[in-house]
Design a protein around this motif. Structure first.
Motif, PDB file in Angstrom:
ATOM      1  N   MET A 160      15.062  -5.468  -9.286  1.00 54.44           N
ATOM      2  CA  MET A 160      15.031  -4.014  -9.171  1.00 54.44           C
ATOM      3  C   MET A 160      14.358  -3.353 -10.367  1.00 54.44           C
ATOM      4  SD  MET A 160      16.150  -2.808  -6.349  1.00 54.44           S
ATOM      5  CE  MET A 160      16.861  -1.176  -6.490  1.00 54.44           C
ATOM      6  N   ASP A 161      14.301  -4.075 -11.504  1.00 57.84           N
ATOM      7  CA  ASP A 161      13.668  -3.487 -12.685  1.00 57.84           C
ATOM      8  C   ASP A 161      12.199  -3.166 -12.428  1.00 57.84           C
ATOM      9  OD1 ASP A 161      16.047  -3.813 -13.870  1.00 57.84           O
ATOM     10  OD2 ASP A 161      15.480  -5.547 -15.101  1.00 57.84           O
ATOM     11  N   MET A 162      11.576  -3.937 -11.529  1.00 56.29           N
ATOM     12  CA  MET A 162      10.176  -3.686 -11.197  1.00 56.29           C
ATOM     13  C   MET A 162      10.000  -2.279 -10.637  1.00 56.29           C
ATOM     14  SD  MET A 162       7.164  -4.823 -11.131  1.00 56.29           S
ATOM     15  CE  MET A 162       5.769  -5.609 -10.393  1.00 56.29           C
ATOM     16  N   PHE A 163      11.030  -1.785  -9.961  1.00 56.21           N
ATOM     17  CA  PHE A 163      10.894  -0.516  -9.259  1.00 56.21           C
ATOM     18  C   PHE A 163      11.626   0.609  -9.982  1.00 56.21           C
ATOM     19  CE2 PHE A 163      10.973  -4.154  -6.418  1.00 56.21           C
ATOM     20  CZ  PHE A 163       9.718  -4.066  -5.852  1.00 56.21           C
ATOM     21  N   ALA A 164      12.045   0.314 -11.204  1.00 53.09           N
ATOM     22  CA  ALA A 164      12.809   1.310 -11.950  1.00 53.09           C
ATOM     23  C   ALA A 164      11.927   2.510 -12.280  1.00 53.09           C
ATOM     24  CB  ALA A 164      13.342   0.680 -13.234  1.00 53.09           C
ATOM     25  N   GLY A 165      12.556   3.661 -12.315  1.00 52.32           N
ATOM     26  CA  GLY A 165      11.838   4.868 -12.713  1.00 52.32           C
ATOM     27  C   GLY A 165      10.943   5.441 -11.650  1.00 52.32           C
ATOM     28  N   ARG A 166      11.060   4.933 -10.432  1.00 54.01           N
ATOM     29  CA  ARG A 166      10.219   5.483  -9.360  1.00 54.01           C
ATOM     30  C   ARG A 166      10.984   6.520  -8.558  1.00 54.01           C
ATOM     31  NH1 ARG A 166       4.895   3.161  -8.133  1.00 54.01           N
ATOM     32  NH2 ARG A 166       4.659   1.638  -9.775  1.00 54.01           N
ATOM     33  N   ASP A 167      10.226   7.302  -7.834  1.00 57.08           N
ATOM     34  CA  ASP A 167      10.728   8.252  -6.847  1.00 57.08           C
ATOM     35  C   ASP A 167      11.907   7.631  -6.075  1.00 57.08           C
ATOM     36  OD1 ASP A 167      11.045   9.896  -4.696  1.00 57.08           O
ATOM     37  OD2 ASP A 167       8.902  10.110  -4.282  1.00 57.08           O
ATOM     38  N   PRO A 168      13.082   8.252  -6.106  1.00 56.17           N
ATOM     39  CA  PRO A 168      14.221   7.666  -5.382  1.00 56.17           C
ATOM     40  C   PRO A 168      13.970   7.544  -3.874  1.00 56.17           C
ATOM     41  CG  PRO A 168      14.943   9.405  -6.864  1.00 56.17           C
ATOM     42  CD  PRO A 168      13.454   9.455  -6.853  1.00 56.17           C
ATOM     43  N   ARG A 169      13.009   8.273  -3.381  1.00 55.60           N
ATOM     44  CA  ARG A 169      12.701   8.147  -1.951  1.00 55.60           C
ATOM     45  C   ARG A 169      12.205   6.745  -1.608  1.00 55.60           C
ATOM     46  NH1 ARG A 169       8.993  13.408  -1.163  1.00 55.60           N
ATOM     47  NH2 ARG A 169       8.372  12.740  -3.235  1.00 55.60           N
TER      48      ARG A 169
ATOM     49  N   ASN B 284       0.836  -1.199   0.000  1.00 56.10           N
ATOM     50  CA  ASN B 284       0.000   0.000   0.000  1.00 56.10           C
ATOM     51  C   ASN B 284       0.871   1.249   0.000  1.00 56.10           C
ATOM     52  OD1 ASN B 284      -1.032  -2.309   1.358  1.00 56.10           O
ATOM     53  ND2 ASN B 284      -2.811  -1.157   2.043  1.00 56.10           N
ATOM     54  N   LEU B 285       1.920   1.224   0.833  1.00 55.39           N
ATOM     55  CA  LEU B 285       2.827   2.377   0.894  1.00 55.39           C
ATOM     56  C   LEU B 285       3.739   2.394  -0.327  1.00 55.39           C
ATOM     57  CD1 LEU B 285       4.127   4.763   2.446  1.00 55.39           C
ATOM     58  CD2 LEU B 285       5.675   3.102   3.454  1.00 55.39           C
ATOM     59  N   VAL B 286       4.302   1.233  -0.658  1.00 57.30           N
ATOM     60  CA  VAL B 286       5.316   1.176  -1.719  1.00 57.30           C
ATOM     61  C   VAL B 286       4.741   1.668  -3.042  1.00 57.30           C
ATOM     62  CG1 VAL B 286       6.735  -0.395  -3.074  1.00 57.30           C
ATOM     63  CG2 VAL B 286       6.676  -0.615  -0.598  1.00 57.30           C
ATOM     64  N   GLN B 287       3.508   1.286  -3.355  1.00 60.03           N
ATOM     65  CA  GLN B 287       2.962   1.694  -4.653  1.00 60.03           C
ATOM     66  C   GLN B 287       2.566   3.166  -4.668  1.00 60.03           C
ATOM     67  OE1 GLN B 287      -0.656  -0.231  -5.754  1.00 60.03           O
ATOM     68  NE2 GLN B 287      -1.861   0.745  -4.183  1.00 60.03           N
ATOM     69  N   SER B 288       2.602   3.814  -3.503  1.00 63.30           N
ATOM     70  CA  SER B 288       2.278   5.234  -3.468  1.00 63.30           C
ATOM     71  C   SER B 288       3.405   6.102  -3.999  1.00 63.30           C
ATOM     72  CB  SER B 288       1.959   5.674  -2.033  1.00 63.30           C
ATOM     73  OG  SER B 288       0.865   4.969  -1.540  1.00 63.30           O
ATOM     74  N   PHE B 289       4.623   5.554  -4.038  1.00 61.54           N
ATOM     75  CA  PHE B 289       5.733   6.346  -4.573  1.00 61.54           C
ATOM     76  C   PHE B 289       5.556   6.467  -6.072  1.00 61.54           C
ATOM     77  CE2 PHE B 289       7.220   5.012  -0.497  1.00 61.54           C
ATOM     78  CZ  PHE B 289       8.026   6.059  -0.056  1.00 61.54           C
TER      79      PHE B 289
ATOM     80  N   THR C 215      -6.041  -0.623  -3.481  1.00 65.59           N
ATOM     81  CA  THR C 215      -6.505   0.417  -4.397  1.00 65.59           C
ATOM     82  C   THR C 215      -5.604   0.526  -5.622  1.00 65.59           C
ATOM     83  OG1 THR C 215      -6.899   2.755  -4.659  1.00 65.59           O
ATOM     84  CG2 THR C 215      -5.197   2.125  -3.104  1.00 65.59           C
ATOM     85  N   ASP C 216      -6.202   0.887  -6.745  1.00 64.22           N
ATOM     86  CA  ASP C 216      -5.373   1.175  -7.917  1.00 64.22           C
ATOM     87  C   ASP C 216      -5.289   2.684  -8.137  1.00 64.22           C
ATOM     88  OD1 ASP C 216      -7.926   1.576  -8.640  1.00 64.22           O
ATOM     89  OD2 ASP C 216      -7.944   0.236 -10.377  1.00 64.22           O
ATOM     90  N   LYS C 217      -5.660   3.447  -7.134  1.00 65.18           N
ATOM     91  CA  LYS C 217      -5.560   4.914  -7.230  1.00 65.18           C
ATOM     92  C   LYS C 217      -4.715   5.436  -6.072  1.00 65.18           C
ATOM     93  CE  LYS C 217     -10.271   5.298  -9.027  1.00 65.18           C
ATOM     94  NZ  LYS C 217     -10.755   3.969  -8.562  1.00 65.18           N
ATOM     95  N   PRO C 218      -3.404   5.159  -6.098  1.00 62.78           N
ATOM     96  CA  PRO C 218      -2.588   5.537  -4.938  1.00 62.78           C
ATOM     97  C   PRO C 218      -2.428   7.048  -4.762  1.00 62.78           C
ATOM     98  CG  PRO C 218      -1.221   4.602  -6.678  1.00 62.78           C
ATOM     99  CD  PRO C 218      -2.631   4.449  -7.123  1.00 62.78           C
TER     100      PRO C 218
END
Lengths: 628, 228
Positions: free
Chosen positions: A365-374, A334-339, A554-557
């Motif tokens: 790590m490719d799954m999380f590529a391009g996300r907020d570095p935070r 829930n938190l992770v997909q909010s980034f 949710t799909d609307k993070p």
């Protein structure tokens, strides 16, 4: 004759003995007297240290369970699965009624102001008084957050032993009165405090401004959003703030926040090239940290009495654990997909194509590529490193026929079909459902984790601090207040300052700024810093987000009021199909951890904690909080 | 010697067992039972959500006895004989109390007491039917409180569950109509598909609920078993 002599000696001994006042009047050897304490700066300092030590907290680095009570994290610890099996919170939870502490603060202020301290340097004396009043204001802020208006006691109360204690019973003040008191106290003490960014664990002018911004924005949002929950109020104003006061509080919040930001005493932390590392370092860099304003500091210690920071010990990844525990706080999907993505858009994690086939990744790590570095600064992701060691988070082998080969021990070995030698079929960090210390959500927590060797040992633990106030929060308060006052352009500027530091290259425009944007920014920037509960309370969103219904993730993070009653996980698997090009690649599955059987429900009576019957029996003037 | 030991053991055992009878307090033994009703009709609510408090005056310190109302509006409490004051805490239930907010009751032996309250709405004539794996409900929402206290419907829901506990927490299927979308409160119809149940079960339980604005607790129709 002899008899008379004896009597005489006896009498004389008595008489002289009585005369000898000095002989009987001894200085106590086990306690310090007021005159001794209050004439010595070092001793007064130790008194105020104790009072700093006792600042009430809810979620913090020494109470990791607090994060698992809501939807930020899963609790990977046998004793704490109940946090995900319950359906609602008791009305008394996160309650506070610490008038013992308030009394000691009042005594401290009274004595610091008295003639006992007249030998001290006036500036030192003024600073101690200001610190006492600051701590008292902070104590009332902690009370009003949890309980609403409380009796405002500003003198140490003394009982006269007359048998009638009714004169000591005080009714609850209005909620707005407590907020006003806190704000006015902060104004009053500011000039007596030092203005020094290197003082982190004592009150400073910067802290006063940061706290003022926070206090005022709380009061403002209660006034503004309280209209959405008319039931959460009391006719006497002990709970609830009139809507017409909102703008005044927002203005106060904005001006305090801007004063701090523009003073230049503090600046956003920007020391490291790697943006994720830079973000994680804010919380563990104790040398010339320009962003952190107020902390609870720790030392390394073998004792478990609160002087050492246990966060790293209890949350270290199991594969590289320095002791026989770790891995407890598992950040939720829930938190992770909010980034969000680096192009300012939002995306949930896609694990399958539209046809229902797995999406394959060469590296987890490719799954999380391009996300907020935070994200990588807040969460330890599968495929990343911690303390220089590779994480080993994967749930098993996915076979082509749909079955899964996995184990129920860390790093268990089994024979795969078509082979004879056993190989490892599950990571040394799990995830293994129901196995404590494994990453049952697929993630471990990164924020506040100490990277120093030994910080994960019971005999040492960590000396990193718990950050209570830092400048980025003040920026977000400024943005929120500016937005609520109708100045979206200014709100965008403050948001962009924080986001640029985080690593975003495209600025938000005034038109992009919505309430949801601001709430979302607080959620990702301030995750695991103990803001979530109070934010959802003051926005009156808690009963909507935690509505007790078992709904899917949710799909609307990006939406602040999306229902999030259960914590979800995202598990990586290795794909096994010898001969296929996809063999050895990674796939992901969204899971609901098996221990999550309940759905959180925040009842209207949870907005202000229950004032228990003992308190109300002792003081019948205390009115109950609403809806309980 | 052995005999003495035996006698001694018997003596101690007797003393222990006998003393239980002697120094224990009597347990409460009067049942207070009843139902929350409107004109004699039970008010159905969600389980563990609506409660009232019994206060026994006269003690120096007073603590309430919380009595929770069951799904079908019934309640029961095992009490000592005495005089109690019955109070619904603020904001409890999909109803308001009639007249004074405190009810004086005397418990002396078992007692049946139906408590009359005034709900904001009543759900009337709830009919359930199952066709082709769908559960359909039709009902009327009758506005009971029409004075200054009147409230609008926020939403109505149809809940289906495989056990008899049916509400927003425990359901396998649900559907919702917002208050503004109700064309005619005198004939509301809702339908929801029942998902597959493991282990297979050829019946479900269903009921409809109604939430008014500004009140936390919903009012429901009685739980009904439906054969698929």
């Amino acid at each position: 004759m002899k008899k008379i002599l004896y009597i005489l000696i006896f009498l004389m001994a008595f008489n002289w003995g009585c005369n000898d006042d000095d002989f009987l009047d001894r200085e106590p050897t086990n306690i310090l007297l007021d005159e001794q304490v209050w004439s010595d700066e070092a001793l007064i300092f130790s008194v105020i240290s104790d009072l700093y030590f006792r600042i009430p907290e809810y979620q913090s680095v020494n109470y990791w369970q607090g994060y698992a009570d809501f939807d930020e994290a899963f609790a990977s610890n046998f004793g704490d699965y109940g946090r995900h099996k319950n359906n609602d919170w008791g009305y008394g939870e996160w309650g506070l009624w610490n008038y013992g502490y308030i009394r000691e603060l009042n005594l401290f202020i009274q004595k610091a102001q008295s003639d006992l301290t007249s030998d001290l340097d006036p500036a030192v004396k003024a600073r101690f008084i200001a610190e006492g009043r600051f701590l008292r204001a902070n104590a009332y802020f902690e009370l009003v957050k949890r309980m609403g208006g409380v009796p405002l006691i500003l003198e140490p109360l003394e009982y006269d032993f007359s048998g009638d204690a009714t004169y000591l019973q005080h009714p609850r003040a209005k909620e707005a009165e407590i907020y006003d008191f806190v704000l006015s106290e902060l104004d009053a003490v500011k000039s007596d405090l030092p203005d020094d960014a290197n003082i982190k664990s004592r009150a400073t002018q910067g802290l006063v401004l940061a706290m003022k911004a926070r206090v005022a924005i709380y009061a403002a949002s209660i006034a503004k959003y309280g209209v959405n929950t008319p039931n959460v109020s009391l006719p006497g104003g002990e709970v609830g703030i009139a809507a017409n006061l909102a703008d005044g509080y927002y203005t106060q919040a904005l001006s305090a926040a801007e004063e701090l930001i523009k003073s230049g005493t503090y600046s956003l932390y920007n020391k490291k090239e790697d943006l994720s590392e830079n973000f994680a370092n804010i919380f563990i860099d104790k040398a010339n940290n320009p962003e952190v304003i107020f902390v609870r500091d720790y030392v390394q210690s073998e004792r478990f009495d609160g002087r050492a920071n246990t966060w790293t010990l209890v949350n270290q990844p199991w594969s590289g654990a320095e002791d026989l525990e770790g891995g407890r706080t598992n950040p939720s999907l829930n938190l992770v997909q909010s980034f969000e993505m680096l192009d300012n858009s939002f995306a949930t994690f896609q694990t399958t194509t539209e046809e229902g086939d797995y999406i394959f990744f060469n590296d987890p790590m490719d799954m999380f590529a391009g996300r907020d570095p935070r994200l990588a600064g807040t969460v330890i992701l599968p495929g990343s490193k911690f303390k220089g060691k590779d994480l080993d988070i994967w749930a098993g082998y996915q076979l082509a026929d749909g079955s899964v080969i996995t184990g129920d021990e860390f790093g268990q070995r089994k024979v795969l079909p078509g082979s004879e030698t056993p190989v490892q079929v599950v990571g040394f960090d799990g995830p293994i459902d129901g196995r404590e210390y494994s990453a049952q959500s697929g993630f471990y927590v990164r924020k506040f984790m100490d990277t120093a060797t030994g910080s994960g040992q019971r005999g040492l633990k960590s000396d990193r601090w718990w950050v209570r106030y830092r400048l980025a929060e003040t920026y977000l308060v400024a943005a929120e207040a500016a937005f609520e006052l109708g100045n979206s352009g200014k709100a965008a500027d403050y948001m962009n300052d924080v986001r640029r530091r985080a690593g975003f290259t495209t600025d938000l425009t005034a038109a992009d700024i919505t309430f949801d944007r601001i709430a979302h920014e607080r959620k990702v920037e301030l995750a695991f810093e103990g803001h979530q509960l109070w934010d959802l309370k003051r926005w009156r969103l808690a009963h909507i987000v935690f509505n007790g219904e078992k709904v899917d993730l949710t799909d609307k993070p990006w939406k602040a009021d999306e229902v999030s009653t259960r914590v979800f996980g995202l598990w990586p698997y290795k794909y096994y199909e010898p001969g296929s090009p996809n063999d050895g690649k990674w796939i992901f599955k969204q899971v609901l951890p098996g221990q999550v059987t309940g759905a959180d429900r925040f009842r209207l009576g949870n907005y202000y904690s229950f004032i228990n019957d003992d308190i109300r029996n002792n003081n019948p003037q205390i009115v109950k909080n609403p809806n309980q | 010697m052995k005999k003495l030991k035996f006698i001694f053991t018997i003596l101690v055992a007797t003393a222990i067992f006998a003393s239980c009878d002697w120094d224990n307090y009597d347990e409460p033994e009067s049942f207070l039972k009843g139902t929350i009703v409107y004109n004699g009709e039970p008010i159905n609510v969600s389980y563990n959500d609506v409660n009232f408090q019994l206060w026994e005056p006269g003690w120096e310190l007073s603590y309430p006895i919380d009595v929770v109302i069951d799904q079908d509006g019934s309640y029961s409490a095992l009490l000592f004989n005495g005089n109690y004051k019955l109070v619904f805490p603020d904001g409890q239930g999909p109803f308001r109390t009639i007249g004074a907010d405190t009810l004086d009751i005397t418990v002396n032996g078992d007692k049946n007491l139906d408590i009359e309250v005034e709900p904001y709405y009543m759900i009337r004539n709830a009919q359930f039917s199952a066709t082709g794996g769908n559960v359909t409900a039709t009902f009327q929402a009758e506005k009971i409180i029409t004075d200054a206290d009147a409230r609008d419907i926020e939403r109505v829901n149809l809940y289906v569950n495989k056990s008899q506990f049916v509400d927003f927490r425990t359901n396998i299927a649900k559907t919702e109509i917002g208050g503004g979308d109700i064309a005619d409160a005198n004939s509301i119809s809702m339908s929801v598909a029942v998902p597959e149940i493991t282990p297979t079960q050829n019946y479900v339980y269903a009921r409809v609920g109604l939430k008014v604005t500004g009140r936390e607790d919903m009012i429901f129709s009685p739980v009904q078993r439906i054969d698929l």
